[in-house]
Design a protein around this motif. Structure first.
Motif, mmCIF file in Angstrom:
data_model
loop_
_atom_site.group_PDB
_atom_site.id
_atom_site.type_symbol
_atom_site.label_atom_id
_atom_site.label_comp_id
_atom_site.label_asym_id
_atom_site.label_seq_id
_atom_site.Cartn_x
_atom_site.Cartn_y
_atom_site.Cartn_z
ATOM 1 N N PRO A 89 31.776 65.429 35.768
ATOM 2 C CA PRO A 89 31.442 64.953 37.118
ATOM 3 C C PRO A 89 31.785 65.920 38.260
ATOM 4 C CG PRO A 89 32.327 63.164 35.822
ATOM 5 C CD PRO A 89 32.459 64.408 34.970
ATOM 6 N N ALA A 90 32.967 66.509 38.260
ATOM 7 C CA ALA A 90 33.324 67.421 39.355
ATOM 8 C C ALA A 90 33.886 68.736 38.827
ATOM 9 C CB ALA A 90 34.351 66.754 40.262
ATOM 10 N N SER A 91 33.575 69.043 37.575
ATOM 11 C CA SER A 91 34.155 70.228 36.954
ATOM 12 C C SER A 91 33.317 70.632 35.746
ATOM 13 C CB SER A 91 35.598 69.935 36.534
ATOM 14 O OG SER A 91 35.611 68.860 35.601
ATOM 15 N N VAL A 92 33.843 71.592 34.984
ATOM 16 C CA VAL A 92 33.174 72.076 33.779
ATOM 17 C C VAL A 92 34.206 72.152 32.661
ATOM 18 C CG1 VAL A 92 31.969 74.038 32.742
ATOM 19 C CG2 VAL A 92 31.516 73.416 35.121
ATOM 20 N N LEU A 93 33.865 71.599 31.511
ATOM 21 C CA LEU A 93 34.730 71.712 30.343
ATOM 22 C C LEU A 93 34.339 72.972 29.594
ATOM 23 C CD1 LEU A 93 36.904 70.559 28.460
ATOM 24 C CD2 LEU A 93 35.055 69.386 27.238
ATOM 25 N N MET A 94 35.298 73.880 29.442
ATOM 26 C CA MET A 94 35.073 75.104 28.692
ATOM 27 C C MET A 94 35.755 74.975 27.341
ATOM 28 S SD MET A 94 36.445 78.991 29.279
ATOM 29 C CE MET A 94 37.981 78.678 28.404
ATOM 30 N N GLN A 95 35.003 75.222 26.289
ATOM 31 C CA GLN A 95 35.562 75.243 24.942
ATOM 32 C C GLN A 95 35.299 76.624 24.370
ATOM 33 O OE1 GLN A 95 33.346 71.732 23.668
ATOM 34 N NE2 GLN A 95 35.320 70.778 23.214
ATOM 35 N N ALA A 96 36.299 77.161 23.693
ATOM 36 C CA ALA A 96 36.173 78.497 23.134
ATOM 37 C C ALA A 96 37.130 78.628 21.964
ATOM 38 C CB ALA A 96 36.493 79.544 24.192
ATOM 39 N N ARG A 97 36.913 79.684 21.230
ATOM 40 C CA ARG A 97 37.846 80.067 20.187
ATOM 41 C C ARG A 97 38.336 81.462 20.531
ATOM 42 N NH1 ARG A 97 37.988 76.871 15.729
ATOM 43 N NH2 ARG A 97 36.325 75.391 15.458
ATOM 44 N N ALA A 98 39.588 81.724 20.242
ATOM 45 C CA ALA A 98 40.160 83.028 20.584
ATOM 46 C C ALA A 98 41.070 83.499 19.464
ATOM 47 C CB ALA A 98 40.953 82.928 21.884
ATOM 48 N N GLU A 99 41.028 84.783 19.191
ATOM 49 C CA GLU A 99 41.949 85.375 18.221
ATOM 50 C C GLU A 99 43.305 85.617 18.875
ATOM 51 O OE1 GLU A 99 43.484 86.475 14.763
ATOM 52 O OE2 GLU A 99 41.466 85.690 15.015
ATOM 53 N N ARG A 100 43.268 86.000 20.169
ATOM 54 C CA ARG A 100 44.498 86.279 20.910
ATOM 55 C C ARG A 100 44.470 85.527 22.228
ATOM 56 N NH1 ARG A 100 45.723 92.532 20.992
ATOM 57 N NH2 ARG A 100 47.002 91.643 22.613
ATOM 58 N N LEU A 101 45.561 84.868 22.556
ATOM 59 C CA LEU A 101 45.621 84.091 23.784
ATOM 60 C C LEU A 101 45.829 84.945 25.028
ATOM 61 C CD1 LEU A 101 47.578 80.934 22.594
ATOM 62 C CD2 LEU A 101 45.118 81.187 22.999
ATOM 63 N N ASP A 102 46.363 86.152 24.876
ATOM 64 C CA ASP A 102 46.528 86.990 26.062
ATOM 65 C C ASP A 102 45.167 87.375 26.638
ATOM 66 O OD1 ASP A 102 45.991 88.660 23.871
ATOM 67 O OD2 ASP A 102 47.275 90.276 24.594
ATOM 68 N N GLY A 103 44.182 87.588 25.785
ATOM 69 C CA GLY A 103 42.832 87.868 26.267
ATOM 70 C C GLY A 103 42.232 86.677 26.997
ATOM 71 N N MET A 104 42.478 85.476 26.485
ATOM 72 C CA MET A 104 41.992 84.268 27.143
ATOM 73 C C MET A 104 42.691 84.084 28.487
ATOM 74 S SD MET A 104 39.829 81.805 27.110
ATOM 75 C CE MET A 104 39.176 82.002 25.471
#
Length: 147
Positions: A89-104
């Motif tokens: 409604p007032a935002s965007v849900l982002m879903q992803a997969r990551a090997e390293r969290l520092d990059g995310m």
């Protein structure tokens, strides 16, 4: 066939598994010609299929973040091959997969909109670590010697 981030992929029907599959062309070692045919489903977009498939790759971390901003602008800033975006409604849900969290953490920090981390909790620490690095850089005097 789809060219994406420096590689060629082929998207098609895998008769052995009876499902739609994506293959990197440089990894194909042999091809067997068959008489069977496959007709792409109506409205099928091979580029969208490929980027969605790559976004769900075999990575260590499942990431879910709400970004409080407009979908069209957020979509222009994030790589389609790395994330799936769903309008809220007032935002965007982002879903992803990551090997390293520092990059995310770097990716999220580059956004101009506020965001809320749903998972994983470890992403919060990665973001704090990045914030500490940035704060230290901001305080560092010109000519300072790094150890």
């Amino acid at each position: 066939m789809v060219f994406h981030t420096g590689r060629w992929y082929v998207v098609g029907h895998d008769h052995l598994r009876d499902s739609l599959r994506t293959f990197r062309i440089d990894r194909i070692t042999s091809v067997t010609s068959r008489a069977d045919n496959f007709t792409a489903p109506d409205g099928f977009d091979p580029v969208a299929h490929l980027t969605s498939t790559l976004a769900q790759g075999p990575y260590r971390w499942q990431v879910e973040v709400t970004i409080h901003g407009p979908l069209d602008e957020i979509a222009r800033r994030l790589p389609r091959s790395a994330v799936t975006l769903t309008a809220q409604p007032a935002s965007v849900l982002m879903q992803a997969r990551a090997e390293r969290l520092d990059g995310m953490a770097h990716l999220l920090a580059s956004l101009e909109w506020p965001f809320t981390i749903h998972q994983p909790d470890e992403l919060r620490q990665a973001l704090k670590n990045l914030a500490d690095q940035l704060a230290q850089a901001a305080e560092r005097a010109p000519g300072a010697i790094l150890q």
